[in-house]
Write a protein that holds these residues in place. Sequence first.
Motif, short mmCIF file in Angstrom:
data_model
loop_
_atom_site.label_atom_id
_atom_site.label_comp_id
_atom_site.label_asym_id
_atom_site.label_seq_id
_atom_site.Cartn_x
_atom_site.Cartn_y
_atom_site.Cartn_z
N ALA A 1 2.63 3.86 -5.81
CA ALA A 1 3.84 4.67 -5.82
C ALA A 1 3.58 6.06 -5.23
O ALA A 1 4.37 6.56 -4.42
CB ALA A 1 4.38 4.79 -7.25
N VAL A 2 2.47 6.67 -5.61
CA VAL A 2 2.13 7.99 -5.08
C VAL A 2 1.81 7.90 -3.59
O VAL A 2 2.23 8.76 -2.81
CB VAL A 2 0.95 8.60 -5.88
N ALA A 3 1.09 6.86 -3.19
CA ALA A 3 0.75 6.69 -1.78
C ALA A 3 2.00 6.49 -0.93
O ALA A 3 2.10 7.02 0.18
CB ALA A 3 -0.20 5.52 -1.60
N SER A 4 2.97 5.75 -1.44
CA SER A 4 4.21 5.55 -0.68
C SER A 4 4.96 6.86 -0.51
O SER A 4 5.51 7.14 0.56
CB SER A 4 5.11 4.51 -1.35
N PHE A 5 4.96 7.70 -1.54
CA PHE A 5 5.60 9.01 -1.44
C PHE A 5 4.90 9.89 -0.40
O PHE A 5 5.54 10.50 0.46
CB PHE A 5 5.61 9.69 -2.81
N VAL A 6 3.58 9.95 -0.47
CA VAL A 6 2.82 10.81 0.44
C VAL A 6 2.95 10.32 1.89
O VAL A 6 3.17 11.10 2.81
CB VAL A 6 1.33 10.88 0.01
N LEU A 7 2.83 9.00 2.09
CA LEU A 7 2.95 8.46 3.45
C LEU A 7 4.37 8.62 3.99
O LEU A 7 4.55 8.88 5.19
CB LEU A 7 2.53 7.00 3.47
N LEU B 1 3.79 9.92 13.31
CA LEU B 1 3.57 8.47 13.21
C LEU B 1 4.58 7.75 12.32
O LEU B 1 4.22 6.85 11.57
CB LEU B 1 2.15 8.19 12.70
N ASN B 2 5.85 8.13 12.43
CA ASN B 2 6.84 7.51 11.54
C ASN B 2 7.06 6.04 11.85
O ASN B 2 7.51 5.30 10.99
CB ASN B 2 8.15 8.28 11.55
N VAL B 3 6.73 5.58 13.04
CA VAL B 3 6.89 4.17 13.36
C VAL B 3 5.90 3.31 12.55
O VAL B 3 6.19 2.16 12.25
CB VAL B 3 6.74 3.92 14.87
N PHE B 4 4.77 3.88 12.16
CA PHE B 4 3.79 3.16 11.35
C PHE B 4 3.89 3.51 9.87
O PHE B 4 3.83 2.63 9.01
CB PHE B 4 2.36 3.45 11.84
N LEU B 5 4.01 4.79 9.57
CA LEU B 5 3.99 5.23 8.18
C LEU B 5 5.27 4.89 7.42
O LEU B 5 5.22 4.68 6.21
CB LEU B 5 3.72 6.74 8.10
N GLY B 6 6.40 4.82 8.12
CA GLY B 6 7.65 4.46 7.45
C GLY B 6 7.62 3.07 6.85
O GLY B 6 7.87 2.90 5.65
N PRO B 7 7.29 2.03 7.64
CA PRO B 7 7.21 0.68 7.07
C PRO B 7 6.13 0.53 6.00
O PRO B 7 6.32 -0.20 5.03
CB PRO B 7 6.92 -0.20 8.28
N VAL B 8 5.01 1.24 6.16
CA VAL B 8 3.95 1.16 5.14
C VAL B 8 4.45 1.77 3.83
O VAL B 8 4.21 1.22 2.74
CB VAL B 8 2.66 1.86 5.64
N ALA B 9 5.15 2.90 3.91
CA ALA B 9 5.69 3.54 2.71
C ALA B 9 6.72 2.63 2.03
O ALA B 9 6.75 2.51 0.81
CB ALA B 9 6.33 4.88 3.06
N ILE B 10 7.55 1.96 2.83
CA ILE B 10 8.54 1.04 2.27
C ILE B 10 7.86 -0.13 1.57
O ILE B 10 8.24 -0.53 0.47
CB ILE B 10 9.50 0.56 3.38
N ALA B 11 6.84 -0.69 2.21
CA ALA B 11 6.13 -1.83 1.63
C ALA B 11 5.42 -1.45 0.33
O ALA B 11 5.51 -2.18 -0.67
CB ALA B 11 5.13 -2.39 2.64
N LEU B 12 4.72 -0.32 0.33
CA LEU B 12 4.02 0.11 -0.89
C LEU B 12 4.99 0.40 -2.03
O LEU B 12 4.73 0.06 -3.18
CB LEU B 12 3.17 1.35 -0.59
N ALA B 13 6.10 1.04 -1.71
CA ALA B 13 7.09 1.33 -2.74
C ALA B 13 7.70 0.04 -3.29
O ALA B 13 7.91 -0.09 -4.50
CB ALA B 13 8.18 2.24 -2.19
N GLY B 14 7.98 -0.90 -2.41
CA GLY B 14 8.54 -2.18 -2.86
C GLY B 14 7.59 -2.93 -3.77
O GLY B 14 7.99 -3.47 -4.80
N ILE B 15 6.31 -2.96 -3.41
CA ILE B 15 5.31 -3.64 -4.25
C ILE B 15 5.17 -2.93 -5.59
O ILE B 15 5.10 -3.57 -6.64
CB ILE B 15 3.96 -3.72 -3.51
N ALA B 16 5.13 -1.59 -5.56
CA ALA B 16 4.99 -0.83 -6.81
C ALA B 16 6.18 -1.06 -7.73
O ALA B 16 6.02 -1.23 -8.94
CB ALA B 16 4.83 0.65 -6.50
N LEU B 17 7.39 -1.08 -7.17
CA LEU B 17 8.57 -1.32 -7.99
C LEU B 17 8.60 -2.75 -8.51
O LEU B 17 9.00 -3.01 -9.65
CB LEU B 17 9.84 -1.02 -7.19
N TRP B 18 8.18 -3.69 -7.69
CA TRP B 18 8.20 -5.10 -8.09
C TRP B 18 7.21 -5.36 -9.22
O TRP B 18 7.48 -6.13 -10.13
CB TRP B 18 7.88 -5.97 -6.88
N ARG B 19 6.07 -4.68 -9.18
CA ARG B 19 5.05 -4.87 -10.22
C ARG B 19 5.30 -4.01 -11.46
O ARG B 19 4.58 -4.14 -12.43
CB ARG B 19 3.67 -4.55 -9.67
#
Length: 100
Positions: free
Chosen positions: A32-38, A46-64
């Motif tokens: 959750a913290v990593a998704s916020f920072v990224l 690098l928003n083309v790379f960091l945006g999807p990574v932040a979305i994926a990390l936040a989704g996994i954190a919320l799902w778990r």
Amino acid sequence: MQLTAPAHRTADTDRGTRTGRRTGIHDTDGMAVASFVLGLLGLLVLNVFLGPVAIALAGIALWRGTARRGRALLGLGLGVADLLVLVAFMSADSTLSWSL
């Protein structure tokens, strides 16, 4: 002879941790913290790379079921904002990328 780990944790195994939480793949506070920072960093570079990574990390954190739900939601929002900023600048420049 037991070949697999027990299905439940006993009181003896919980004494070794401070909070009694399971760690490893179930510890999603860092995600959750990593998704916020990224997501925040992705607004600048690098928003083309960091945006999807932040979305994926936040989704996994919320799902778990993270304890830092607000931070994960901020990371999700910032990841989406990264992609929106990318689309806005790309359409303004009529290019496939953008730079400051």
